[in-house]
Design a protein around this motif. Structure first.
Motif, PDB file in Angstrom:
ATOM      1  N   ILE A   1       0.757  -1.609   0.148  1.00 26.07           N
ATOM      2  CA  ILE A   1      -0.292   0.051   0.120  1.00 26.07           C
ATOM      3  C   ILE A   1       1.033   1.112  -0.286  1.00 26.07           C
ATOM      4  CG2 ILE A   1      -1.540   1.768   1.118  1.00 26.07           C
ATOM      5  CD1 ILE A   1      -2.546  -1.113   0.147  1.00 26.07           C
ATOM      6  N   GLY A   2       0.454   1.842  -1.066  1.00 24.56           N
ATOM      7  CA  GLY A   2       1.526   3.541  -0.825  1.00 24.56           C
ATOM      8  C   GLY A   2       0.174   4.654  -1.124  1.00 24.56           C
ATOM      9  N   GLY A   3       1.000   5.393  -2.307  1.00 27.31           N
ATOM     10  CA  GLY A   3       0.005   6.505  -2.620  1.00 27.31           C
ATOM     11  C   GLY A   3       0.617   8.374  -1.624  1.00 27.31           C
ATOM     12  N   LYS A   4      -0.341   8.552  -1.716  1.00 29.18           N
ATOM     13  CA  LYS A   4      -0.465  10.424  -0.621  1.00 29.18           C
ATOM     14  C   LYS A   4      -0.226   9.672   0.486  1.00 29.18           C
ATOM     15  CE  LYS A   4       0.733  14.366  -1.685  1.00 29.18           C
ATOM     16  NZ  LYS A   4       1.390  15.303  -2.731  1.00 29.18           N
ATOM     17  N   LYS A   5      -2.033   9.922   0.385  1.00 30.43           N
ATOM     18  CA  LYS A   5      -2.207   9.404   2.248  1.00 30.43           C
ATOM     19  C   LYS A   5      -2.868   8.466   2.524  1.00 30.43           C
ATOM     20  CE  LYS A   5      -4.346  14.038   0.932  1.00 30.43           C
ATOM     21  NZ  LYS A   5      -5.689  15.167   0.368  1.00 30.43           N
ATOM     22  N   VAL A   6      -2.787   8.393   3.844  1.00 27.94           N
ATOM     23  CA  VAL A   6      -3.205   7.285   4.555  1.00 27.94           C
ATOM     24  C   VAL A   6      -5.355   7.274   4.403  1.00 27.94           C
ATOM     25  CG1 VAL A   6      -3.452   6.545   7.020  1.00 27.94           C
ATOM     26  CG2 VAL A   6      -1.276   7.416   6.577  1.00 27.94           C
ATOM     27  N   SER A   7      -4.900   8.327   4.893  1.00 27.44           N
ATOM     28  CA  SER A   7      -6.269   9.137   4.638  1.00 27.44           C
ATOM     29  C   SER A   7      -7.272   7.866   3.401  1.00 27.44           C
ATOM     30  CB  SER A   7      -7.477  10.190   4.891  1.00 27.44           C
ATOM     31  OG  SER A   7      -6.305  11.007   4.032  1.00 27.44           O
TER      32      SER A   7
ATOM     33  N   GLU B   1      -0.316  15.636   9.118  1.00 28.46           N
ATOM     34  CA  GLU B   1      -0.768  14.697  11.289  1.00 28.46           C
ATOM     35  C   GLU B   1      -1.530  14.617  11.993  1.00 28.46           C
ATOM     36  OE1 GLU B   1       1.502  16.578  13.242  1.00 28.46           O
ATOM     37  OE2 GLU B   1       2.946  16.715  11.517  1.00 28.46           O
ATOM     38  N   ASP B   2      -3.299  14.963  11.164  1.00 26.76           N
ATOM     39  CA  ASP B   2      -4.628  14.657  12.087  1.00 26.76           C
ATOM     40  C   ASP B   2      -4.687  13.204  12.086  1.00 26.76           C
ATOM     41  OD1 ASP B   2      -4.566  14.656   9.405  1.00 26.76           O
ATOM     42  OD2 ASP B   2      -6.745  15.259   9.921  1.00 26.76           O
ATOM     43  N   LYS B   3      -3.474  12.126  11.401  1.00 26.05           N
ATOM     44  CA  LYS B   3      -3.896  10.581  11.349  1.00 26.05           C
ATOM     45  C   LYS B   3      -2.391   9.985  11.904  1.00 26.05           C
ATOM     46  CE  LYS B   3      -7.647  10.681   8.402  1.00 26.05           C
ATOM     47  NZ  LYS B   3      -7.898  12.111   8.551  1.00 26.05           N
ATOM     48  N   LEU B   4      -1.885  10.772  13.118  1.00 27.56           N
ATOM     49  CA  LEU B   4      -0.833  10.074  13.546  1.00 27.56           C
ATOM     50  C   LEU B   4      -1.367   8.564  14.292  1.00 27.56           C
ATOM     51  CD1 LEU B   4       0.624  12.848  14.475  1.00 27.56           C
ATOM     52  CD2 LEU B   4       1.199  11.238  12.695  1.00 27.56           C
ATOM     53  N   ASP B   5      -2.647   8.940  14.929  1.00 30.70           N
ATOM     54  CA  ASP B   5      -3.659   8.121  15.717  1.00 30.70           C
ATOM     55  C   ASP B   5      -3.942   7.227  15.000  1.00 30.70           C
ATOM     56  OD1 ASP B   5      -2.978   9.254  18.417  1.00 30.70           O
ATOM     57  OD2 ASP B   5      -5.264  10.404  18.247  1.00 30.70           O
TER      58      ASP B   5
ATOM     59  N   ALA C   1       4.261   8.613   0.296  1.00 30.05           N
ATOM     60  CA  ALA C   1       4.043   9.726   1.302  1.00 30.05           C
ATOM     61  C   ALA C   1       3.396   8.821   2.147  1.00 30.05           C
ATOM     62  CB  ALA C   1       3.351  10.568   0.480  1.00 30.05           C
ATOM     63  N   MET C   2       2.316   8.131   2.392  1.00 26.89           N
ATOM     64  CA  MET C   2       1.260   7.753   4.200  1.00 26.89           C
ATOM     65  C   MET C   2       2.978   6.929   4.483  1.00 26.89           C
ATOM     66  SD  MET C   2      -0.259   4.308   3.167  1.00 26.89           S
ATOM     67  CE  MET C   2      -1.801   5.034   2.036  1.00 26.89           C
ATOM     68  N   ALA C   3       3.807   6.861   4.753  1.00 27.64           N
ATOM     69  CA  ALA C   3       5.016   6.255   5.269  1.00 27.64           C
ATOM     70  C   ALA C   3       5.618   7.021   6.029  1.00 27.64           C
ATOM     71  CB  ALA C   3       6.029   5.422   4.642  1.00 27.64           C
ATOM     72  N   TYR C   4       5.174   8.561   6.228  1.00 37.66           N
ATOM     73  CA  TYR C   4       5.873   9.074   6.464  1.00 37.66           C
ATOM     74  C   TYR C   4       4.659   9.832   8.414  1.00 37.66           C
ATOM     75  CZ  TYR C   4       8.694   9.656   2.389  1.00 37.66           C
ATOM     76  OH  TYR C   4       9.819   9.215   1.671  1.00 37.66           O
ATOM     77  N   THR C   5       3.786   9.498   7.867  1.00 35.57           N
ATOM     78  CA  THR C   5       2.911   9.737   8.871  1.00 35.57           C
ATOM     79  C   THR C   5       3.065   8.233   9.530  1.00 35.57           C
ATOM     80  OG1 THR C   5       1.351  10.605   6.661  1.00 35.57           O
ATOM     81  CG2 THR C   5       0.335   9.434   9.189  1.00 35.57           C
ATOM     82  N   PHE C   6       3.307   7.613   9.920  1.00 33.73           N
ATOM     83  CA  PHE C   6       3.540   6.362   9.896  1.00 33.73           C
ATOM     84  C   PHE C   6       5.365   6.107  11.070  1.00 33.73           C
ATOM     85  CE2 PHE C   6       0.955   4.004   7.875  1.00 33.73           C
ATOM     86  CZ  PHE C   6      -0.168   3.271   8.178  1.00 33.73           C
ATOM     87  N   ILE C   7       5.382   7.361  10.193  1.00 32.21           N
ATOM     88  CA  ILE C   7       7.329   7.464  10.823  1.00 32.21           C
ATOM     89  C   ILE C   7       6.693   8.110  12.224  1.00 32.21           C
ATOM     90  CG2 ILE C   7       9.309   8.259  10.679  1.00 32.21           C
ATOM     91  CD1 ILE C   7       9.574   6.740   7.642  1.00 32.21           C
ATOM     92  N   LYS C   8       6.246   9.311  11.747  1.00 32.18           N
ATOM     93  CA  LYS C   8       6.087  10.518  12.327  1.00 32.18           C
ATOM     94  C   LYS C   8       5.633   9.752  13.810  1.00 32.18           C
ATOM     95  CE  LYS C   8       6.088  15.036  13.618  1.00 32.18           C
ATOM     96  NZ  LYS C   8       5.269  16.524  13.056  1.00 32.18           N
TER      97      LYS C   8
END
Ligand code: ADP
Ligand code: 3PG
Ligand code: MG
Length: 394
Positions: A194-200, A241-245, A221-228
């Motif tokens: 799973i890749g692409g832009k957004k987790v959402s 930032e609003d998808k960290l949880d 790009a969504m990987a950085y939300t996981f790394i953060k």
């Protein structure tokens, strides 16, 4: 598939309205840059020609929002179809008006016409019953083969099915078979990339797939939300930032279900959003402040390749990097190459993923590349697609 197809009805001598998804990309010179969706519609059209039907095709192109806008004309599609079929495909100058009616009235068995962009009609996206009836008046039978638009409940995708016998074409049948089988009866190990832009954007498919896969590989790009979410700095990388949880919840869920979740261990960062920007490879824990992550890194490519070589079924949705820029297409292309050489069921969903594999010239090495962008994601997520629900049950 539990829906009737064109094989299940008599089409000889009948006027058959076929909804296709001819929403293809084209450039400023109105040249089609990827005709995949048109080619994918040919089996149904040829079957109807061979079986002496009078074929009335329709589709949308872009988003003209209920107004007649010449730049959204299907003229380019009529030309391409004529070329691919080796016979003339006349284009009506309207959707359900005088031009359409007169072309239909003069249509012979084995001939094909195309209606103008259905989204020139204000009723189309409202699924207006008046427009649906007008579509139905043009034909005896309705065939939906527009998989890419099956997630939209519009007049030409669902409404018209209230007024005509409605069955599926071969493309929808093929999409449901390949996507459905991959998810429902995967040969194991079953892995999802799973890749692409957004987790959402991908949360629906992720939640559905986490119930089924052995391994989940995350990129793009969504990987950085996981790394953060793991507490590391991601510099200027795209991050929700609003998808960290949400990212934390996914990691937790994978752990509880015994799903192996792989995240990038390194990443290729660039200075600026520019094809020729300076770039370097860094560990995921060491992304510098003023750099931006644009691709999975070299170690990650190796790690993911080794893992994927063990797979028997792979579903891939979303590119692993900013593949539109050559220097950040390495991750996506390397993984595409590994899959191309792999003896497994390999299915691709998502519009940009399909484009990336097409661009890499590896499309024919995959079991199935969906013609549906959002439709394929919604299907994988387990949502009901209105364009398919509206068809007659088998
Ligand atoms: P799909 O259409 O296959 O579902 P998405 O629409 O979710 O995929 O995402 C594709 C887009 O994500 C592409 O335009 C790609 O350039 C972009 N992308 C992927 N990785 C990155 C990244 N690290 N930084 C910026 N954009 C990225
Ligand atoms: C697509 O390209 O995803 C389909 O043709 C649907 O188009 P839409 O998002 O404008 O409804
Ligand atoms: Mg996309």
């Amino acid at each position: 598939m539990n829906k009737k197809t064109v094989r299940d009805i008599d089409v000889t001598g009948k006027k058959v309205l076929v909804r296709c998804d001819f929403n293809v990309p084209y450039n400023e010179d109105r040249v089609i840059t990827d005709n995949r969706r048109i080619v994918a519609a040919l089996p149904t059209i040829k079957y109807l020609i061979d079986n002496h039907a009078k074929v009335i095709l329709c589709s949308h192109l872009g988003r003209p929002k209920g107004e007649v806008k010449p730049e959204f004309s299907l003229d380019i599609v009529a030309k391409e179809l004529s070329k691919l079929l080796g016979q003339e495909v006349k284009l009506a100058t309207d959707v359900v008006g005088e031009s359409a009616k007169s072309l239909v009235a003069n249509l012979n068995e084995g001939e094909v016409i195309l209606l103008e962009n259905v989204r020139f009609e204000p009723g189309e996206e409202k699924n207006d019953p008046e427009l649906s009836k007008k579509f139905a008046e043009l034909a005896d039978v309705y065939v939906n083969d527009a998989f890419g638009t099956a997630h939209r409940a519009h007049s030409s995708t669902t409404g018209v099915a209230d007024y005509l016998p409605a069955v599926s074409g071969f493309l929808i049948e093929k999409e449901l078979t390949f996507l459905g089988n991959a998810i429902q009866n995967p040969e194991k190990p079953f892995m999802a990339i799973i890749g692409g832009k957004k987790v959402s954007d991908k949360i629906g498919p992720i939640e559905a797939l986490i119930e089924k896969v052995d391994v989940l590989l995350i990129g793009g790009a969504m990987a950085y939300t996981f790394i953060k979410a793991m507490g590391y700095n991601v510099g200027k990388s795209f991050c929700e930032e609003d998808k960290l949880d949400l990212a934390k919840t996914i990691m937790e869920k994978a752990k509880n279900k015994g799903v192996k979740l792989l995240l990038p261990v390194d990443t290729k960062v660039g200075k600026e959003f520019d094809p020729n920007t300076e770039s370097k490879n860094v560990k995921y824990t060491e992304i510098p402040d003023d750099w931006e992550g644009f691709d999975i890194g070299e170690e990650t490519i190796k790690l993911y390749s080794d893992e994927l070589r063990k797979a028997k079924t792979v579903i891939w949705m979303g590119p692993l990097g900013l593949f539109e820029f050559d220097q950040f297409a390495v991750g996506t292309n390397s993984i595409a190459k590994v899959l191309a050489d792999l003896d497994a069921i390999k299915v691709v969903g998502g519009g940009d993923s399909a484009a990336a594999i097409e661009k890499a010239g590896l499309a024919d090495k995959f079991t199935h590349i969906s013609t549906g962008g959002s439709a394929s994601l919604e299907f994988v997520e387990g949502k009901k697609l209105p364009g398919i629900e509206a068809l007659q049950d088998n």
